[in-house]
Design an enzyme around this catalytic site. Sequence first.
Site, PDB file in Angstrom:
ATOM      1  N   LYS A 284       0.725  -1.073  -0.108  1.00  0.00           N
ATOM      2  CA  LYS A 284      -0.016  -0.057  -0.115  1.00  0.00           C
ATOM      3  C   LYS A 284       0.802   1.178   0.003  1.00  0.00           C
ATOM      4  CE  LYS A 284      -3.938  -1.842   2.692  1.00  0.00           C
ATOM      5  NZ  LYS A 284      -4.958  -1.652   1.661  1.00  0.00           N
ATOM      6  N   ARG A 358      -9.976 -11.877   1.696  1.00  0.00           N
ATOM      7  CA  ARG A 358     -10.753 -13.061   1.055  1.00  0.00           C
ATOM      8  C   ARG A 358      -9.836 -14.135   1.181  1.00  0.00           C
ATOM      9  NH1 ARG A 358     -11.279  -9.521  -4.471  1.00  0.00           N
ATOM     10  NH2 ARG A 358     -11.090  -8.070  -2.743  1.00  0.00           N
TER      11      ARG A 358
HETATM   12  N1  BES Z   1      -7.852  -4.141   4.306  1.00  0.00           N
HETATM   13  C1  BES Z   1      -8.211  -3.704   3.042  1.00  0.00           C
HETATM   14  C2  BES Z   1      -9.482  -2.914   2.998  1.00  0.00           C
HETATM   15  C3  BES Z   1      -9.612  -1.470   3.869  1.00  0.00           C
HETATM   16  C4  BES Z   1      -9.318  -0.428   3.219  1.00  0.00           C
HETATM   17  C5  BES Z   1     -10.249  -1.609   5.005  1.00  0.00           C
HETATM   18  C6  BES Z   1      -9.252   0.777   3.953  1.00  0.00           C
HETATM   19  C7  BES Z   1     -10.486  -0.466   5.729  1.00  0.00           C
HETATM   20  C8  BES Z   1      -9.940   0.695   5.110  1.00  0.00           C
HETATM   21  C9  BES Z   1      -8.275  -4.718   2.107  1.00  0.00           C
HETATM   22  O1  BES Z   1      -7.308  -5.892   2.346  1.00  0.00           O
HETATM   23  C10 BES Z   1      -7.788  -4.355   0.938  1.00  0.00           C
HETATM   24  O2  BES Z   1      -6.498  -3.818   0.711  1.00  0.00           O
HETATM   25  N2  BES Z   1      -8.373  -4.517  -0.270  1.00  0.00           N
HETATM   26  C11 BES Z   1      -8.218  -4.007  -1.736  1.00  0.00           C
HETATM   27  C12 BES Z   1      -8.694  -4.929  -2.559  1.00  0.00           C
HETATM   28  C13 BES Z   1      -8.094  -4.725  -3.979  1.00  0.00           C
HETATM   29  C14 BES Z   1      -6.568  -5.020  -3.872  1.00  0.00           C
HETATM   30  C15 BES Z   1      -8.794  -5.904  -4.670  1.00  0.00           C
HETATM   31  C16 BES Z   1      -8.900  -2.345  -1.520  1.00  0.00           C
HETATM   32  O3  BES Z   1     -10.181  -2.563  -1.329  1.00  0.00           O
HETATM   33  O4  BES Z   1      -8.260  -1.796  -2.093  1.00  0.00           O
HETATM   34 MN    MN Z   2      -5.452  -5.602   1.905  1.00  0.00          MN
END
Ligand code: BES
Ligand code: MN
Length: 510
Positions: A284, A358
């Site tokens: 990230k 997931r």
């Molecule tokens: N933990 C994150 C989602 C999240 C983002 C929760 C901000 C709380 C605040 C999750 O693991 C994630 O990174 N999801 C990605 C999925 C994508 C790579 C398909 C997302 O939502 O960007």
């Molecule tokens: Mn994630």
Amino acid sequence: MTALTLSTAAASGLRADAIVVGVAKSPKGDKGLVVAPGAEAVDKGYDGKLAAVLETLGASGAEGEVTKLPAPSGFKAPVVVAVGLGAAPEDGQDKGTAFDAEALRRAAGAAARALAGAKKAAFALPVADAADAGTIGEGALLGAYSFDAYKENGKNGKAPLAEVVLLGGKPRDKAFKAAVERAVAVTEELNRARDLINTPPNDLNPESFAAVAQAAAKEHGIKVQVLDEKALTKGGYGGILGVGAGSAAGPRLVKLSYTSSKAKKHLAFVGKGITYDSGGISLKPAGHNETMKCDMSGAAAVFAAVVAAARLGLEVNVTGWLALAENMPSGTATRPGDVLRMYSGKTVEVLNTDAEGRLVLADALWAASEDKPDAIVDVATLTGAMMLALGNRLFGVMANDDAFRTAIVEAAEEVGEDSWPMPLPEHLRKGMDSPTADIANMGERMGGGLVAGLFLREFVGEGITWAHLDIAGPAFNEAAPFGYTPKGGTGTAVRTLVRLAELTAAGDLG
Ligand code: BES
Ligand code: MN
Ligand code: ZN
């Protein structure tokens, strides 16, 4: 923890730091205020002029508005705290008229928060029945929360309000006693979930989270099983292992089994427990990882709900699954392009290591399915897409059964949690087709929250009713506190899960 008791004492004679009263917007549509039922004695102390005094002080009765004023002479408590309840019900001056439960809960929370630093406060808010007492107690105990473990002297400014006394209830009445007991059990566990969420990720990892769960399970007669890396490898939990592969702190799968001898139904709750989500090799960017200690909020909610169910002795079997891993980049981390063999036997091509929730949930859902529960509910901070769709105060509800999805949205509403039903559109499934594996962990960007839901659905056992709560929005409050919601971990979904267990025990769900 803040203490909660019922009292029949007269407001004037009560030795407390403050008396909390409710004030609402006049139902007549003028700009006037009405003092809410429960505060009659206090109003009398001001010669019936409390509403007028508050108006002069600029109070409007808006939800969460707090006005402090000196108590009338003859009162042992020095201060009166008037808290806004929003619009009064049409006949809001009548004793016994119900104020909206969530308005009471939020007002009690705002008052408790405003009373940080005080030792004892009496709440003289409108109590029409035992349920109202529970609701006000809940709001006060949730609003009094603060996370001080890492502050100098263990204090985050002022100490939280230590004691809440509820006036207007019947302390000897069975229903009132039960309502208070329930409020205490649920809020203590919910506040503990908040503590876990707020604990920094250098102190909370899969191993230490599992240890906390183990200790609590022991204390409350819950059976607990912890699968460590060795056991996960032996069992073939490729999803959980794949996500945890980059971290020095190995993953865990915790199974908590609460059973009641009177149970007719069995619910399984599955929680996403990423103790820190850096994104992994698909790292990230800065600005997106500072709050990622909150990525175990689903597991914290499940943990809290199972313990609360046990404390309340609910007549239903509840199994909680905590899928715990830390998502880190390293030389041993899963790469974009790797294929994982999941616990269900399916293979997953990992296209983005940041879609890790997931993967851990898939294994836990399949494990939960092996027990053939009547229903499975998973809770996860799963997608940023759900936050874009619903904002920061609602969670999305997806399910393989429309009636179940509706029942969950309604149960959530009943306990004051906002949610919204979301679809699982079939056409989005093909976006996850992989040339190499059975499925990829990413699909179309548009509708990303629904894509994640469709992925999870593939790992639910045949014929099992299942719902998925994407709590990415409401799990962690970065904005100012409001009502009974503090900054940081909120404990969202705990009360919905407890309510689902209660409804199931009563035979009113599924
Ligand atoms: N933990 C994150 C989602 C999240 C983002 C929760 C901000 C709380 C605040 C999750 O693991 C994630 O990174 N999801 C990605 C999925 C994508 C790579 C398909 C997302 O939502 O960007
Ligand atoms: Mn994630
Ligand atoms: Zn995540």
